[in-house]
Design a protein around this motif. Structure first.
Motif, mmCIF file in Angstrom:
data_model
loop_
_atom_site.group_PDB
_atom_site.id
_atom_site.type_symbol
_atom_site.label_atom_id
_atom_site.label_comp_id
_atom_site.label_asym_id
_atom_site.label_seq_id
_atom_site.Cartn_x
_atom_site.Cartn_y
_atom_site.Cartn_z
ATOM 1 N N PRO A 14 0.813 -1.235 0.000
ATOM 2 C CA PRO A 14 0.000 0.000 0.000
ATOM 3 C C PRO A 14 0.841 1.278 0.000
ATOM 4 O O PRO A 14 0.554 2.199 -0.771
ATOM 5 N N GLY A 15 1.860 1.335 0.815
ATOM 6 C CA GLY A 15 2.704 2.528 0.846
ATOM 7 C C GLY A 15 3.425 2.780 -0.456
ATOM 8 O O GLY A 15 3.689 3.921 -0.827
ATOM 9 N N ARG A 16 3.724 1.717 -1.172
ATOM 10 C CA ARG A 16 4.461 1.838 -2.427
ATOM 11 C C ARG A 16 3.552 2.147 -3.618
ATOM 12 O O ARG A 16 3.903 2.931 -4.488
ATOM 13 N N TYR A 17 2.392 1.507 -3.676
ATOM 14 C CA TYR A 17 1.564 1.592 -4.878
ATOM 15 C C TYR A 17 0.357 2.517 -4.780
ATOM 16 O O TYR A 17 -0.141 2.970 -5.812
ATOM 17 N N LEU A 18 -0.155 2.792 -3.588
ATOM 18 C CA LEU A 18 -1.303 3.702 -3.490
ATOM 19 C C LEU A 18 -0.995 5.100 -4.036
ATOM 20 O O LEU A 18 -1.854 5.686 -4.711
ATOM 21 N N PRO A 19 0.198 5.659 -3.797
ATOM 22 C CA PRO A 19 0.484 6.963 -4.423
ATOM 23 C C PRO A 19 0.462 6.906 -5.954
ATOM 24 O O PRO A 19 0.031 7.859 -6.602
ATOM 25 N N VAL A 20 0.885 5.799 -6.533
ATOM 26 C CA VAL A 20 0.841 5.645 -7.987
ATOM 27 C C VAL A 20 -0.616 5.608 -8.452
ATOM 28 O O VAL A 20 -0.990 6.272 -9.421
ATOM 29 N N ILE A 21 -1.437 4.841 -7.745
ATOM 30 C CA ILE A 21 -2.857 4.753 -8.078
ATOM 31 C C ILE A 21 -3.522 6.120 -7.938
ATOM 32 O O ILE A 21 -4.287 6.542 -8.810
ATOM 33 N N ASP A 22 -3.226 6.831 -6.861
ATOM 34 C CA ASP A 22 -3.797 8.170 -6.669
ATOM 35 C C ASP A 22 -3.400 9.102 -7.811
ATOM 36 O O ASP A 22 -4.217 9.890 -8.287
ATOM 37 N N GLY A 23 -2.163 9.001 -8.262
ATOM 38 C CA GLY A 23 -1.712 9.803 -9.400
ATOM 39 C C GLY A 23 -2.454 9.459 -10.677
ATOM 40 O O GLY A 23 -2.798 10.340 -11.472
ATOM 41 N N MET A 24 -2.714 8.161 -10.876
ATOM 42 C CA MET A 24 -3.453 7.739 -12.064
ATOM 43 C C MET A 24 -4.870 8.306 -12.069
ATOM 44 O O MET A 24 -5.391 8.672 -13.121
ATOM 45 N N ILE A 25 -5.479 8.373 -10.894
ATOM 46 C CA ILE A 25 -6.853 8.862 -10.793
ATOM 47 C C ILE A 25 -6.941 10.332 -11.178
ATOM 48 O O ILE A 25 -7.901 10.759 -11.823
ATOM 49 N N THR A 26 -5.949 11.116 -10.807
ATOM 50 C CA THR A 26 -6.001 12.556 -11.067
ATOM 51 C C THR A 26 -5.356 12.965 -12.386
ATOM 52 O O THR A 26 -5.602 14.064 -12.868
ATOM 53 N N GLN A 27 -4.575 12.086 -12.980
ATOM 54 C CA GLN A 27 -3.881 12.405 -14.231
ATOM 55 C C GLN A 27 -4.874 12.511 -15.384
ATOM 56 O O GLN A 27 -5.765 11.664 -15.524
ATOM 57 N N PRO A 28 -4.742 13.534 -16.223
ATOM 58 C CA PRO A 28 -5.648 13.638 -17.374
ATOM 59 C C PRO A 28 -5.425 12.473 -18.343
ATOM 60 O O PRO A 28 -4.309 11.961 -18.464
ATOM 61 N N PHE A 29 -6.497 12.074 -19.005
ATOM 62 C CA PHE A 29 -6.358 11.051 -20.026
ATOM 63 C C PHE A 29 -5.725 11.666 -21.265
ATOM 64 O O PHE A 29 -6.008 12.824 -21.605
#
Length: 167
Positions: A14-29
């Motif tokens: 979670p500490g390693r991958y949740l920030p990546v997931i959070d970035g994906m959610i906010t990143q424009p397509f």
């Protein structure tokens, strides 16, 4: 990927991958389809490999594959638990049927069809107030190739739940 105990690998996930997931959610397509070192995607969906095992060309007795599968399952479980705390229980989407049936009776987007070629099912959470959903799955393109833990973010509507075939 290392040969660490699956539980130890899962604890750090979670500490390693949740920030990546959070970035994906906010990143424009992106405006157009892409395929690069970060993953692949297009105007409505983005796939990113969070973790990949080694390949299995020389794994005659499948020991390394079983170890990698245990590690990927543990990491997937830890990430799914963290996302469930945030957004509730996920939908399970059977990907195996999407090339024929698609979403809501229509043909699935090409990127989901591509994902369905390596993974059978995906856990999906709607992300409140974002117009997006996030999915997690583990896939493998062929028995000798690496296992991949993938995060998928897409625009709503959510993929239709289906009978998930294993994982």
């Amino acid at each position: 990927m290392t040969t660490a105990e699956p539980e130890a690998v899962a604890e750090e996930a979670p500490g390693r991958y949740l920030p990546v997931i959070d970035g994906m959610i906010t990143q424009p397509f992106p405006a157009a389809d892409f395929d690069d070192a970060t993953g692949y995607g297009g105007p409505a969906c983005r796939v990113r490999v969070l973790r990949a095992s080694r390949d299995f060309w020389d794994d005659e007795y499948h020991r390394a594959l079983h170890q990698a599968d245990a590690e990927m399952s543990a990491v997937l479980g830890a990430l799914a638990a963290a996302l469930t705390v945030r957004w509730g229980d996920p939908l399970t989407v059977g990907l195996w049927s999407h090339p024929e049936a698609g979403f809501d009776g229509q043909r699935a987007p090409e990127l989901i069809e591509r994902l369905s070629q390596s993974a059978c099912s995906m856990q999906v959470w709607p992300v409140p107030d974002s117009g997006r959903w996030i999915g997690l799955t583990v896939g493998q393109h062929d028995t000798e190739l690496p296992l991949e833990l993938m995060a998928v973010v897409g625009r709503t509507p959510l993929p239709a739940p289906g009978a998930a075939g294993g994982g």
